[in-house]
Scaffold this motif. Structure first.
Motif, mmCIF file in Angstrom:
data_model
loop_
_atom_site.group_PDB
_atom_site.id
_atom_site.type_symbol
_atom_site.label_atom_id
_atom_site.label_comp_id
_atom_site.label_asym_id
_atom_site.label_seq_id
_atom_site.Cartn_x
_atom_site.Cartn_y
_atom_site.Cartn_z
ATOM 1 N N ASP A 347 0.816 -1.346 0.067
ATOM 2 C CA ASP A 347 -0.061 0.027 0.117
ATOM 3 C C ASP A 347 0.970 1.324 0.126
ATOM 4 N N ARG A 348 1.950 1.297 0.812
ATOM 5 C CA ARG A 348 2.767 2.332 0.978
ATOM 6 C C ARG A 348 3.689 2.452 -0.358
ATOM 7 N N PHE A 349 3.999 1.525 -0.942
ATOM 8 C CA PHE A 349 4.521 1.429 -2.315
ATOM 9 C C PHE A 349 3.859 2.143 -3.352
ATOM 10 N N GLN A 350 2.697 1.737 -3.484
ATOM 11 C CA GLN A 350 1.633 2.089 -4.483
ATOM 12 C C GLN A 350 1.485 3.927 -4.144
ATOM 13 N N ASN A 355 2.720 9.413 -6.091
ATOM 14 C CA ASN A 355 2.880 10.996 -6.089
ATOM 15 C C ASN A 355 4.487 11.038 -5.848
ATOM 16 N N PRO A 356 5.113 10.527 -6.998
ATOM 17 C CA PRO A 356 6.797 10.593 -6.855
ATOM 18 C C PRO A 356 7.384 12.133 -6.688
ATOM 19 N N ASN A 357 8.354 12.089 -5.743
ATOM 20 C CA ASN A 357 8.937 12.914 -5.358
ATOM 21 C C ASN A 357 10.287 12.567 -5.074
ATOM 22 N N ASN A 361 11.366 8.993 -3.435
ATOM 23 C CA ASN A 361 12.261 7.885 -3.986
ATOM 24 C C ASN A 361 13.123 7.312 -2.880
ATOM 25 N N GLU A 362 13.400 7.856 -1.943
ATOM 26 C CA GLU A 362 14.386 7.250 -1.031
ATOM 27 C C GLU A 362 13.572 6.233 -0.197
ATOM 28 N N GLU A 363 12.259 6.786 0.237
ATOM 29 C CA GLU A 363 11.333 5.686 0.949
ATOM 30 C C GLU A 363 10.749 4.565 0.081
ATOM 31 N N ARG A 364 10.938 4.715 -1.089
ATOM 32 C CA ARG A 364 10.266 3.846 -2.066
ATOM 33 C C ARG A 364 11.430 2.703 -1.721
ATOM 34 N N ASP A 365 12.553 3.185 -1.914
ATOM 35 C CA ASP A 365 14.081 2.242 -1.954
ATOM 36 C C ASP A 365 13.911 1.668 -0.641
#
Length: 392
Positions: A347-350, A355-357, A361-365
């Motif tokens: 859910d967090r990844f989606q 809403n990319p910024n 990007n760091e949190e997605r990693d």
């Protein structure tokens, strides 16, 4: 063929030329143990513009009463029903066309397994052929591969399941003929389903009974309605457009499904799991899926996950559907206690993807690293590749 010949005499009736037919029969039944009925085909160089008819299989010296008994016992398995005459057509169990090679055009996605499929019969002679049998019939199949693992095509299992039930209904006296028993099986697929169509599926809303989807649903036993009524509507079948009916269905807990749900029910002759066919724009809920089996080795888990992914229909190429298939696959690598954590990570990844910024990007990693730790690097890599939508 091994299963069908236990309760039926198998005949071959094909528009393929004799030389081709002989080569196929020598390959699939070289000792003539399975196909012991008649073989009807074209002579080499003969045009194929004739209609098929069960009358070509009946004995020439049969009495009228014997002919009626003859017709009552026959079913046909074919991928085309329009090549049969009007008298024979009710006896046709239509199946998907077999695509042996990539050059045959892209093979349709195999819909998910449901209920208790057993094993097999499917027409596939490459020349527009079919199998006919006194009470049943049969032919070949194919499979696809993913990650080095051959994926099963359930078509043969589905057809044999139907043939067995038809044979039982007819031979036990439940129906007076095999074609009547076949029609009863067809009408039972969506029995007690009440549905409305949405999202542009009805080409002529003023005359919905003329539309292909409406007629298909009725042929499977569903009750189709023009207007929504919360007291009895069970399903909304939607096209590509998000509609008010879909919104209302989601709000009121009514099944909102894609048109593939209906098409695959017709193809597989059984009602499909609604949670695998969400309407466009409706995010599937993986928590409603049945529990996965406990598998001892990583390789077995990877194979099972890949199979699960392949058996989930791909509707379009949107990120939500890909995310859903990936979520399902990861269930094979984490226990029930960790599933809420994995679901929250997805859910967090989606949300981050939407809403990319620079910060996201760091949190997605970090989210990906946590998923990799829970699932395993090799397993995650292989199932990610398997869940990518097909390219056209």
């Amino acid at each position: 063929l091994h299963e069908v010949q236990k309760f039926a005499d198998v005949h071959i009736y094909t528009m393929a030329a004799k030389s081709y037919t002989r080569k196929v029969l020598n390959a699939i039944d070289p000792e003539v143990r399975l196909i012991r009925g008649r073989v009807l085909c074209r002579e080499d160089n003969q045009p194929d513009n004739f209609s098929k008819s069960l009358s070509h299989l009946q004995p020439a010296d049969a009495e009228p009463a014997e002919l009626d008994e003859f017709k009552a016992a026959y079913l046909v398995v074919d991928d085309r029903d329009e090549v049969w005459d009007n008298v024979s057509r009710p006896h046709v169990l239509q199946v998907p066309a077999f695509r042996a090679f990539d050059s045959d055009s892209q093979q349709a996605h195999i819909p998910p397994r449901v209920h208790d499929s057993s094993a097999a019969a499917w027409e596939a002679d490459g020349g527009g052929g079919s199998s006919s049998a006194s009470s049943s019939s049969s032919s070949g199949s194919g499979s696809s591969a993913s990650g080095g693992f051959a994926m099963p095509d359930p078509t043969l299992m589905d057809v044999l399941r139907v043939l067995r039930r038809v044979h039982l209904d007819w031979s036990s006296g439940g129906e007076e003929s095999a074609d009547r028993a076949l029609d009863a099986q067809r009408k039972g697929v969506l029995d007690k389903v009440h549905l409305v169509f949405a999202g542009g599926l009805l080409e002529t809303p003023d005359h919905p009974e003329r539309c292909a989807f409406w007629r298909l649903a009725e042929s499977l036993g569903a009750q189709c309605h023009r207007k929504w009524d919360a007291t009895f509507i069970t399903h909304v079948v939607a096209g590509e457009k998000r509609s008010g009916s879909v919104e209302r269905a989601v709000k009121e807990g009514v099944h909102a499904v894609s048109k593939e749900w209906l098409l695959h029910a017709a193809q597989r002759w059984c009602k499909q799991r609604e949670e695998l066919y969400p309407a466009p724009g409706v995010l599937p809920d993986p928590s409603r899926l049945p529990p996965v089996p406990s598998l001892p080795s990583v390789e077995q888990r990877i194979k099972a996950a890949l199979m699960a992914v392949k058996l989930i229909p791909v509707v379009g190429q949107n990120g939500e559907q890909r995310d859903f298939r990936l979520r399902v696959a990861t269930r094979y690598f984490v226990g029930p206690a960790l599933w809420p954590r994995v679901n929250a990570l997805f859910d967090r990844f989606q949300a981050l993807e939407s809403n990319p910024n620079e910060t996201s990007n760091e949190e997605r990693d970090r989210v990906l690293k946590e998923l990799t730790r829970l699932v395993g690097d090799d397993a995650l890599g292989r199932i990610v590749s398997a869940t990518e939508p097909p390219t056209t």
